[in-house]
Design an enzyme around this catalytic site. Structure first.
Site, PDB file in Angstrom:
ATOM      1  N   GLN A 101     -28.149-107.259 -63.299  1.00  0.00           N
ATOM      2  CA  GLN A 101     -28.848-108.485 -63.713  1.00  0.00           C
ATOM      3  C   GLN A 101     -27.986-109.719 -63.402  1.00  0.00           C
ATOM      4  O   GLN A 101     -28.464-110.718 -62.863  1.00  0.00           O
ATOM      5  CB  GLN A 101     -29.166-108.407 -65.203  1.00  0.00           C
ATOM      6  CG  GLN A 101     -29.660-109.704 -65.810  1.00  0.00           C
ATOM      7  CD  GLN A 101     -30.184-109.528 -67.219  1.00  0.00           C
ATOM      8  OE1 GLN A 101     -31.266-109.012 -67.405  1.00  0.00           O
ATOM      9  NE2 GLN A 101     -29.453-109.960 -68.217  1.00  0.00           N
ATOM     10  N   LEU A 132     -30.511-109.479 -82.120  1.00  0.00           N
ATOM     11  CA  LEU A 132     -29.146-109.895 -81.795  1.00  0.00           C
ATOM     12  C   LEU A 132     -28.103-108.988 -82.440  1.00  0.00           C
ATOM     13  O   LEU A 132     -28.272-108.530 -83.566  1.00  0.00           O
ATOM     14  CB  LEU A 132     -28.918-111.344 -82.243  1.00  0.00           C
ATOM     15  CG  LEU A 132     -29.861-112.380 -81.629  1.00  0.00           C
ATOM     16  CD1 LEU A 132     -29.442-113.793 -82.060  1.00  0.00           C
ATOM     17  CD2 LEU A 132     -29.926-112.291 -80.113  1.00  0.00           C
ATOM     18  N   HIS A 167     -24.305-110.225 -78.322  1.00  0.00           N
ATOM     19  CA  HIS A 167     -24.887-111.578 -78.194  1.00  0.00           C
ATOM     20  C   HIS A 167     -23.955-112.594 -78.840  1.00  0.00           C
ATOM     21  O   HIS A 167     -23.801-113.710 -78.346  1.00  0.00           O
ATOM     22  CB  HIS A 167     -26.256-111.640 -78.880  1.00  0.00           C
ATOM     23  CG  HIS A 167     -27.302-110.775 -78.252  1.00  0.00           C
ATOM     24  ND1 HIS A 167     -27.770-109.634 -78.870  1.00  0.00           N
ATOM     25  CD2 HIS A 167     -27.956-110.865 -77.085  1.00  0.00           C
ATOM     26  CE1 HIS A 167     -28.681-109.075 -78.102  1.00  0.00           C
ATOM     27  NE2 HIS A 167     -28.816-109.790 -77.008  1.00  0.00           N
ATOM     28  N   LEU A 213     -22.422-102.344 -76.836  1.00  0.00           N
ATOM     29  CA  LEU A 213     -23.454-102.804 -77.770  1.00  0.00           C
ATOM     30  C   LEU A 213     -24.727-103.151 -76.997  1.00  0.00           C
ATOM     31  O   LEU A 213     -24.675-103.752 -75.930  1.00  0.00           O
ATOM     32  CB  LEU A 213     -22.957-104.011 -78.561  1.00  0.00           C
ATOM     33  CG  LEU A 213     -21.759-103.756 -79.475  1.00  0.00           C
ATOM     34  CD1 LEU A 213     -21.571-104.920 -80.440  1.00  0.00           C
ATOM     35  CD2 LEU A 213     -21.885-102.456 -80.260  1.00  0.00           C
TER      36      LEU A 213
HETATM   37  O1  PAF Z   1     -30.637-109.499 -70.787  1.00  0.00           O
HETATM   38  C1  PAF Z   1     -31.670-109.774 -71.442  1.00  0.00           C
HETATM   39  O2  PAF Z   1     -31.712-109.728 -72.670  1.00  0.00           O
HETATM   40  C2  PAF Z   1     -32.937-110.156 -70.688  1.00  0.00           C
HETATM   41  O3  PAF Z   1     -33.046-109.461 -69.491  1.00  0.00           O
HETATM   42  C3  PAF Z   1     -33.056-111.676 -70.448  1.00  0.00           C
HETATM   43  C4  PAF Z   1     -31.934-112.181 -69.554  1.00  0.00           C
HETATM   44  C5  PAF Z   1     -33.015-112.410 -71.787  1.00  0.00           C
HETATM   45  C6  PAF Z   1     -34.384-111.997 -69.763  1.00  0.00           C
HETATM   46  O4  PAF Z   1     -35.471-111.612 -70.540  1.00  0.00           O
END
Ligand code: PAF
Length: 283
Positions: A154, A34, A38, A185
């Site tokens: 994503q 992290l 995050h 980051l």
């Molecule tokens: O973005 C990420 O860290 C990953 O692709 C996720 C969404 C946690 C899925 O493993």
């Protein structure tokens, strides 16, 4: 903060939470390691929901290169500390055999959208992402789930999956957190040495150049803008290799010939000293 180490335990917690109908659950899926990016997702979750679950699972199904999986940074005790300090309620770290039990066969593929850009460079990557996210959604059953804008493709795929499979979850996109020099980051930044970190700034420089050309000079032709991205990356010097640069629709991910204000994503991926980095911006 409670650390939850099995699906059975997480399900039991979720069953208990359902007994308090006014409770809302915010979910931040992560692969650990992290950082402040995050932190921003978690902060947004804390401001939105009454309880927050953060998951940490380095998902083997989304890595097409075993070396990349092996060197992915893992910092579990630091991750616990960060979440604890931020006020996260549950830290869910399922073991791999819970997520992929022997005989696991079912995957989620957001077909056409998954095969372009990142998907073309990393075959199977988004099948892995969508499969694990769908499974985590089923276990945690959040009201809200939080994803960063940096991984722009994503985010588009997750929104599409949620719509197609009728998950009753609101997907919240959160702006990219950058260091003081503008580097987006990423857990992978930990793998860069000082010189590579300097060179990695070319990704952000390329995106800022596009912003300038589009917003200040009124250039709308994507071919011209992409040329500017390519030259910013290519002029970063030895050890930097452009993987792709694309200007696409935010909804369909199709290439655009001209910018559509409010519906345009600029995506860039490059290897810096062998480490693959991505960045994106919206126009
Ligand atoms: O973005 C990420 O860290 C990953 O692709 C996720 C969404 C946690 C899925 O493993």
């Amino acid at each position: 903060m409670e650390v939850v180490q099995s699906i059975a335990q997480m399900r039991e917690i979720r069953r208990q939470l359902a007994l308090t109908p006014e409770a809302t659950v915010g979910f931040v899926p992560t692969m650990g390691a992290l950082h402040k990016g995050h932190g921003r997702l978690i902060q947004r979750a804390l401001n939105t929901a009454s309880l927050v679950v953060v998951s940490s699972f380095v998902n083997p199904l989304q890595f097409n290169d075993p070396r990349d999986l092996a060197r992915y940074p893992r910092t579990p005790s630091q991750d616990h500390d960060i979440c604890n300090k931020l006020g996260v309620n549950y830290f869910f770290e399922p073991p791999a055999e819970d997520i992929y039990p022997p005989g696991f066969l079912t995957t989620v593929n957001v077909s056409r959208l998954a095969n372009r850009l990142e998907g073309a460079s990393r075959p199977g990557h988004f099948r892995g992402v969508c499969t694990v996210v769908a499974k985590l959604f089923n276990i945690v059953q959040p009201h809200f789930a939080f994803f960063g804008h940096k991984d722009a493709q994503q985010l588009v795929l997750i929104r599409h999956m949620v719509r197609d499979l009728a998950f009753d979850i609101e997907i919240v996109g959160v702006p990219t957190e950058r260091d003081k020099n503008g580097l987006a980051l990423s857990s992978r930044n930990q793998l860069l040495d000082d010189e590579q970190r300097q060179k990695a700034l070319c990704l952000n420089r390329a995106l800022r150049r596009v912003h300038f050309l589009a917003k200040k000079q009124g250039i709308t032709h994507c071919g011209e803008l992409l040329q500017a991205v390519r030259s910013a990356i290519n002029s970063a010097g030895e050890g930097v290799e452009l993987d792709y640069a694309a200007i696409v629709s935010r909804t369909t991910l199709e290439d655009l010939s001209h910018i559509e204000r409010g519906n345009t994503l600029v995506l860039v991926a490059a290897r810096v000293g062998g480490i693959r980095l991505i960045d994106s911006t919206r126009l």
